[in-house]
Design a protein around this motif. Structure first.
Motif, PDB file in Angstrom:
ATOM      1  N   ILE A 179       0.845  -1.206   0.000  1.00  0.00           N
ATOM      2  CA  ILE A 179       0.000   0.000   0.000  1.00  0.00           C
ATOM      3  C   ILE A 179       0.873   1.246   0.000  1.00  0.00           C
ATOM      4  O   ILE A 179       0.663   2.180  -0.790  1.00  0.00           O
ATOM      5  N   MET A 180       1.869   1.275   0.878  1.00  0.00           N
ATOM      6  CA  MET A 180       2.743   2.442   0.992  1.00  0.00           C
ATOM      7  C   MET A 180       3.499   2.718  -0.309  1.00  0.00           C
ATOM      8  O   MET A 180       3.808   3.867  -0.621  1.00  0.00           O
ATOM      9  N   SER A 181       3.799   1.678  -1.059  1.00  0.00           N
ATOM     10  CA  SER A 181       4.554   1.860  -2.303  1.00  0.00           C
ATOM     11  C   SER A 181       3.769   2.647  -3.342  1.00  0.00           C
ATOM     12  O   SER A 181       4.358   3.166  -4.299  1.00  0.00           O
ATOM     13  N   ARG A 182       2.454   2.769  -3.166  1.00  0.00           N
ATOM     14  CA  ARG A 182       1.628   3.535  -4.101  1.00  0.00           C
ATOM     15  C   ARG A 182       1.736   5.042  -3.873  1.00  0.00           C
ATOM     16  O   ARG A 182       1.280   5.833  -4.692  1.00  0.00           O
ATOM     17  N   ILE A 183       2.297   5.451  -2.751  1.00  0.00           N
ATOM     18  CA  ILE A 183       2.404   6.875  -2.418  1.00  0.00           C
ATOM     19  C   ILE A 183       3.504   7.510  -3.265  1.00  0.00           C
ATOM     20  O   ILE A 183       4.644   7.046  -3.276  1.00  0.00           O
ATOM     21  N   LYS A 184       3.188   8.568  -3.962  1.00  0.00           N
ATOM     22  CA  LYS A 184       4.138   9.212  -4.863  1.00  0.00           C
ATOM     23  C   LYS A 184       5.062  10.199  -4.142  1.00  0.00           C
ATOM     24  O   LYS A 184       6.219  10.349  -4.506  1.00  0.00           O
ATOM     25  N   ASN A 185       4.539  10.889  -3.128  1.00  0.00           N
ATOM     26  CA  ASN A 185       5.324  11.882  -2.422  1.00  0.00           C
ATOM     27  C   ASN A 185       6.348  11.203  -1.507  1.00  0.00           C
ATOM     28  O   ASN A 185       5.988  10.400  -0.642  1.00  0.00           O
ATOM     29  N   ASP A 186       7.625  11.531  -1.686  1.00  0.00           N
ATOM     30  CA  ASP A 186       8.690  10.869  -0.935  1.00  0.00           C
ATOM     31  C   ASP A 186       8.554  11.069   0.570  1.00  0.00           C
ATOM     32  O   ASP A 186       8.787  10.151   1.355  1.00  0.00           O
ATOM     33  N   LYS A 187       8.195  12.271   0.980  1.00  0.00           N
ATOM     34  CA  LYS A 187       8.106  12.587   2.404  1.00  0.00           C
ATOM     35  C   LYS A 187       6.982  11.808   3.074  1.00  0.00           C
ATOM     36  O   LYS A 187       7.148  11.283   4.186  1.00  0.00           O
ATOM     37  N   ILE A 188       5.838  11.725   2.424  1.00  0.00           N
ATOM     38  CA  ILE A 188       4.702  10.979   2.989  1.00  0.00           C
ATOM     39  C   ILE A 188       5.006   9.492   2.986  1.00  0.00           C
ATOM     40  O   ILE A 188       4.715   8.780   3.962  1.00  0.00           O
ATOM     41  N   ARG A 189       5.617   9.003   1.912  1.00  0.00           N
ATOM     42  CA  ARG A 189       5.942   7.569   1.815  1.00  0.00           C
ATOM     43  C   ARG A 189       6.966   7.153   2.869  1.00  0.00           C
ATOM     44  O   ARG A 189       6.980   5.988   3.292  1.00  0.00           O
ATOM     45  N   ALA A 190       7.819   8.080   3.295  1.00  0.00           N
ATOM     46  CA  ALA A 190       8.865   7.754   4.268  1.00  0.00           C
ATOM     47  C   ALA A 190       8.373   7.756   5.707  1.00  0.00           C
ATOM     48  O   ALA A 190       9.109   7.365   6.616  1.00  0.00           O
ATOM     49  N   MET A 191       7.141   8.196   5.938  1.00  0.00           N
ATOM     50  CA  MET A 191       6.615   8.262   7.306  1.00  0.00           C
ATOM     51  C   MET A 191       6.395   6.858   7.888  1.00  0.00           C
ATOM     52  O   MET A 191       6.265   5.878   7.158  1.00  0.00           O
ATOM     53  N   HIS A 192       6.341   6.809   9.223  1.00  0.00           N
ATOM     54  CA  HIS A 192       6.007   5.551   9.904  1.00  0.00           C
ATOM     55  C   HIS A 192       4.676   5.042   9.382  1.00  0.00           C
ATOM     56  O   HIS A 192       3.750   5.813   9.113  1.00  0.00           O
ATOM     57  N   VAL A 193       4.583   3.725   9.232  1.00  0.00           N
ATOM     58  CA  VAL A 193       3.384   3.139   8.632  1.00  0.00           C
ATOM     59  C   VAL A 193       2.109   3.529   9.379  1.00  0.00           C
ATOM     60  O   VAL A 193       1.039   3.675   8.786  1.00  0.00           O
ATOM     61  N   MET A 194       2.204   3.737  10.703  1.00  0.00           N
ATOM     62  CA  MET A 194       1.005   4.057  11.476  1.00  0.00           C
ATOM     63  C   MET A 194       0.713   5.552  11.571  1.00  0.00           C
ATOM     64  O   MET A 194      -0.296   5.948  12.162  1.00  0.00           O
ATOM     65  N   ALA A 195       1.558   6.385  10.987  1.00  0.00           N
ATOM     66  CA  ALA A 195       1.301   7.829  11.011  1.00  0.00           C
ATOM     67  C   ALA A 195       0.072   8.169  10.165  1.00  0.00           C
ATOM     68  O   ALA A 195      -0.090   7.646   9.074  1.00  0.00           O
ATOM     69  N   GLY A 196      -0.763   9.059  10.715  1.00  0.00           N
ATOM     70  CA  GLY A 196      -1.962   9.460   9.978  1.00  0.00           C
ATOM     71  C   GLY A 196      -3.198   8.699  10.383  1.00  0.00           C
ATOM     72  O   GLY A 196      -4.232   8.869   9.799  1.00  0.00           O
TER      73      GLY A 196
END
Length: 325
Positions: free
Chosen positions: A308-325
């Motif tokens: 799921i995380m690999s679908r995120i295009k923004n590098d900063k958002i993709r690098a966040m802890h999986v449980m952030a948000g």
């Protein structure tokens, strides 16, 4: 009578004539409606709702420029409107003041989102309490000829930026797996019933959030979250399954010490809670696949988070802890 209907009738009967008579020069600049906190703004109100923060009222929104010119005078005129209408009188609770009346458009949106418009960074989108976003997009706008209030509203109605939605879905998948598919059973094996119920509560809350995210709908305040699922098309069946989870008795008898080793390696389907949790997770995985948010098919949602995380295009958002948000 529903609160939205009462509000509109009150505006037509008293608000509109007041605006035409006293603020004719600004009539086309004034936006009116009922949006914000309160069950009536979602259409969820009933007779019980009338005991507080309910009654004849509406919101008036002005640009900063117009507010400087007529805000105080318009607010004074609004407060002079009849308190009783069609048998209802608005009752304001200790924390209910400020829900209706005259507002700057910028102040209204800033109150809920921290910004006067929808020019939010992805990080700001990610951490705004979701029910605040539900509150700026619910209700009804009765008039907005100028279009300034609705212009901002429409941007929020477009829903989360996709990277933010995906990040939240990844976080929910991780917590659903941790709380429901993992910790619930571990707590039951230890006969820690309160901890097991707390784990189940976390599972239910995060499942509700996941279903909203997959439907691209903002989740309202927690007590309306389940009610708000009534009109969903995606994962509609999970609503009844969640209800069944709530009403299931504690499944203590399904866990026996002599089976402890066995349950450490496989799902204890003798526990109806476990069975329902797994059924819900199976449905979630199928929807994740349908929306092309994962490449995996197994039912343990933790195993989907990297995909799921690999679908995120923004590098900063993709690098966040999986449980952030």
């Amino acid at each position: 009578m529903k609160g939205l209907e009462l509000s509109h009738k009150y505006y037509i009967e008293y608000g509109l004539p007041m605006i035409k008579e006293k603020f004719a020069e600004y009539e086309e600049h004034i936006a009116v409606g009922l949006v914000g906190p309160g069950s009536e703004c979602y259409g969820f109100d009933d007779t019980i709702s009338t005991d507080h923060d309910f009654g004849p009222s509406f919101c008036v929104w002005l640009t900063d420029e117009d507010f400087e010119k007529i805000g105080a005078e318009l607010n004074y005129a609004y407060k002079g409107l009849p308190e009783t209408f069609m048998g209802y009188k608005r009752i304001i609770s200790a924390h209910g003041d400020g829900r209706v009346g005259v507002f700057r458009i910028s102040d209204f949106y800033r109150k809920y989102t921290g910004k006067a418009d929808a020019s939010l960074t992805l990080e700001e989108w990610l951490f705004i309490p979701e029910h605040f976003l539900a509150e700026v997009t619910n209700g009804k706008v009765f008039r907005d000829n100028l279009g300034e209030f609705s212009k901002v509203r429409s941007l929020f109605l477009n829903y989360y930026p996709e990277d933010v939605r995906i990040k939240k879905i990844a976080a929910r998948a991780a917590t659903i797996a941790q709380s429901g598919q993992y910790n619930y059973s571990r707590c039951m094996r230890r006969t820690e019933i309160v901890a097991a119920r707390l784990s189940l509560d976390e599972f239910i809350r995060n499942t509700l959030s996941m279903v909203y995210l997959l439907n691209k709908k903002y989740q309202p305040f927690y007590k309306w979250a389940f009610r708000g699922m009534e009109t969903f098309d995606i994962l509609a069946h999970t609503r009844k399954m969640i209800e069944n989870l709530i009403f299931l008795p504690i499944q203590k008898e399904a866990w026996h010490k002599e089976d402890d080793v066995m349950w450490g390696h496989m799902l204890n389907m003798n526990d109806k809670v476990v069975e329902l949790i797994e059924s819900i997770c199976d449905l979630i995985v199928k929807e994740l696949l349908k929306q092309k948010l994962t490449d995996h098919t197994d039912s343990f949602l933790q195993n989907h988070t990297i995909s799921i995380m690999s679908r995120i295009k923004n590098d900063k958002i993709r690098a966040m802890h999986v449980m952030a948000g």
